[in-house]
Scaffold this motif. Sequence first.
Motif, mmCIF file in Angstrom:
data_model
loop_
_atom_site.group_PDB
_atom_site.id
_atom_site.type_symbol
_atom_site.label_atom_id
_atom_site.label_comp_id
_atom_site.label_asym_id
_atom_site.label_seq_id
_atom_site.Cartn_x
_atom_site.Cartn_y
_atom_site.Cartn_z
ATOM 1 N N ARG B 212 0.807 -1.217 0.000
ATOM 2 C CA ARG B 212 0.000 0.000 0.000
ATOM 3 C C ARG B 212 0.852 1.284 0.000
ATOM 4 N N MET B 295 -6.086 7.254 1.100
ATOM 5 C CA MET B 295 -5.214 6.076 1.219
ATOM 6 C C MET B 295 -4.728 5.885 2.656
ATOM 7 N N GLU B 299 -5.549 2.906 5.533
ATOM 8 C CA GLU B 299 -4.494 2.232 6.271
ATOM 9 C C GLU B 299 -4.782 2.269 7.767
#
Lengths: 424, 300
Positions: B212, B295, B299
Motif C-alpha cells: 500500500r 489512502m 491504512e
Amino acid sequence: MRKNLFKMVAAAVLAVSVLAVPAMADDPEVTITYWGWDSNYTWPMMEKYHELHPNVTFEPIATEWGDMLTKVQQALASGSELPTIIPMDRALIANWKQFDILEDLNEYGVDTSVYNQALIDAATTDDGRLIGLFSAACPAGIAYKRDLAKEYFGTDDPEELQAMFSTYDDYVTHGAEVAEASGGSVYLFHSGQAVAEWLYFASDVPNYEDGKINMTAKMEDVMGKLIALRDAGAVDTYQNGTPEGNATYAGKNHIFYPCPDWAITYYIEANDPDGSGNWGIIKAPVNYQHGGTAFGITTSATDEQKAAAYDYIHWCVSDQVGAEEARDVAGFITMDSTIATPEFCKRSDEEFFGGENISDLLYQEIAPNTVIPAPSAYDNDITSVRNDVAQQIMDDASMDLDTAVAAAIDELGQLVTDESVTIE
Amino acid sequence: MNNSLKKYRFFWPVVFLAPFVICFFLFNLYPILYSFYMSTLDWAGYNQKVYVGFKNFISIFTKDKLFWKSVLNTLKIGLSGFPIALVLGLIFAALLANTKRFKNALQTMNFLPYITTPVAIGMIFTFIFEQHIGIFNKLIVAMGGKAINFIGSAKYAPFVIAFMIIWRNTGYFMTMYLAGITSISEDLYEAAKIDGASNLQCFFRITIPLLRPVTTFLTITSLIYMFQMFDEANLLFTNQTSSTVGGPSQSCLTIVWNFYNQAFGSNPRMGYASAMACVLFVIIAIVSVIGLRLMNGKED
C-alpha cells in the motif's frame, strides 16, 4: 615571355594584397548571432558571406520553425539576450510586428521599389516601419507525376494538362473520373490538409478586417472546395507533412501536389530522388504564393552588429553574388526585380521535370500575378483550426460545409480570447 | 549557553541548511510567488504590465470553455492510462519476483520505455497508429477489418495517448513494486503456505496490502504527472506543416498544453496563463491531499 607574364601577374597580386590587407584590417571584428531554422539555406549563405567578409563571424543556433516565436517571447519575458538576426515566417509576420523589437530597415536606406511590393507591405507595420526583408518570393503551382497523368488523363504534356485543369471544378470532375477508373485506389491529392493549405493561400478572402476575423467567408471558400473534392473521391486521408504523407511522393497512388518553389527541393526531389523526369508543374486555377521568410535585425544589437547584419541581409537579396548563392544552394529566387531576370531565374533542376521550363512558369508567369492577402496576428490560430477541420472533413465523410464552418468558428473562438476581436 | 554549544545548536545547522533554503527561495518559492503576481496582470510577456486584479481568474471560471475542456481531456487521458499501468506494473512485478532466470534482462526490457525520450515515443506511436502504414492498422486490415484513423480522430486520439502512458510507465511502476515486494518478509508467505493459502490468496492478502505505501506513492505521483501532462500529447500532433493546437477537435488538449499555448502561442497572454497555472496548482494540491487522506485513512 612566360616568365615576364608570371612576374607581372605575381606583382599585380602582391599589389592588390598590399592594398587590400590594410583595408580589411580596418574593418572591425563583428560577431552576428542568429537563431533560426532552414540550415540548408542560412548556413551556406553565412559561410559564403564570411569568406567575402572575414571580419564578420556568425554564431547560428538551430531553432525549430515552430519554436522561434516562443523562444524570443521567453527571452523577452526573462530579459535574456536576443540574437542579432531573426527569421520571421510569413504566417507569423504580423505577430512579429507586435513585439516592437526589430529595426526599421528603411533607416538603412533600403530601396524597396525593386522588391515585390506585396512582400514589402507584409513586412511593414501600420506606422510604416519595415521590420524585415523576405529572402525570396515563393510562387506556387501544382506539381504532377507524369506517368500517372498519362495513364489517367491520356497526356503528360503540361500545356494540355493546364487546359484540362483550369478551374476548381475541373479538379472535381477529373478527380471523380480517376477514382472510378482506378477503383478508388488512385487519388488526385494525398491529403485534405495539403489541399486546404493550397486553397487557403490561394483564397483572396482576407483573414482579418476592422476588428473582425472573416472565418465564415474564409472557411466557406476553402472547405467548400475541399468537401467537393472529397465527395468526388479525389483526396486521400494522409496527414500532411508526416513521414507517411511524404512517402507518397514516391508512390503510385497520388497524382498532384500543391507545390511552392521551395517544395521542389525540400519535398519533391527529397522524397522522390528516383523520380527525375517523371514530374511536371502546371498553374493552379488561381496563382498563389505559399511561405517565405523575412530577416530582421533586433534593436538590442550593437551598432556594429546592426550594420553588418543589414549588409548581410541585403547581400542575400540584392547582391548578385549573394542572390546567386541563395539560388544555387537552396533554390531561393530573390524578390529583387533588378537581379531576378529570366536568365538569372533559370533553375538547374528542370531535367527533373522532364525538361519543362518551370523557371519561366514560376517566376515569370505566376510570381508577378499573385495576390497576397494582408497578414494578420491570428493567421497562426486560423492555420491550426484549418488543419484540424480539414482532417475532420476527411475523417468524417458525412461532414457538410455548414458543420465544418461551425466547427471552425467554435474552435477558433476558443483559441482567440482577445475580447476586442469578433469572429464571424 | 557556552560558545561551542551555540556553535552546534545554531551555527552549523544554519550553515548546512542555508544552501538548500537559499536555492529553495530563489528557484522554487520566488517563481511560485511571482507567478501568482503575474496572474493578476494583463501582460503578453513583452509589453506594458497592466494590473487587472482577479479578472483572469474570473474569466477562467466563467468564460473559458477551453480551460475546462482541457481539464476533462486531461482526466480522460490520465484515468484511462495510469490505473491500467499501475495494475500491469503490479502484476509484472509479482510475476518477476518469483522468476529465477532472465530476471534482470526482463526487468531492464520493461524499464526501457520509461527512459526513452518523449520525442522518440511520439514518433514511434505515430508509426504504430498511422492509418495507412501503421502496424496496428495493418493488423486490423489483416484480420478483415477496416483501417481506423486513430491519430486523426477525436474519438480515438485520447486513447492513443493513454496507451502511450501505459507503455511508458508500466516498467517504472513494476520496478517500484518489485522493490516493495523484496522488502516483504518471506516468513509471512511461508506462514500463509503452512496455513494452506494459495499463491493467489497470498498475492491478494499479503502482497497487495503490504504494498500500500508503494501504491500510495505511485498514485499520488501519477496524479501530479497526469495534471502536468504535455509532451505525450503535443509531440503526437506537432509537425511543421499540419500542426494543430490540441489534436483533432482539441480532444487531446491537456491543461499544460493549453497553458503553454496561452503563454507562448502566437498571441501570448502570460498573465492569463499564470492564472491558469495557479488554478492548476490548487487542483493538484487538492487532489494530492484527498488522495493521501483516502489512502492513509484506509491504512488507519
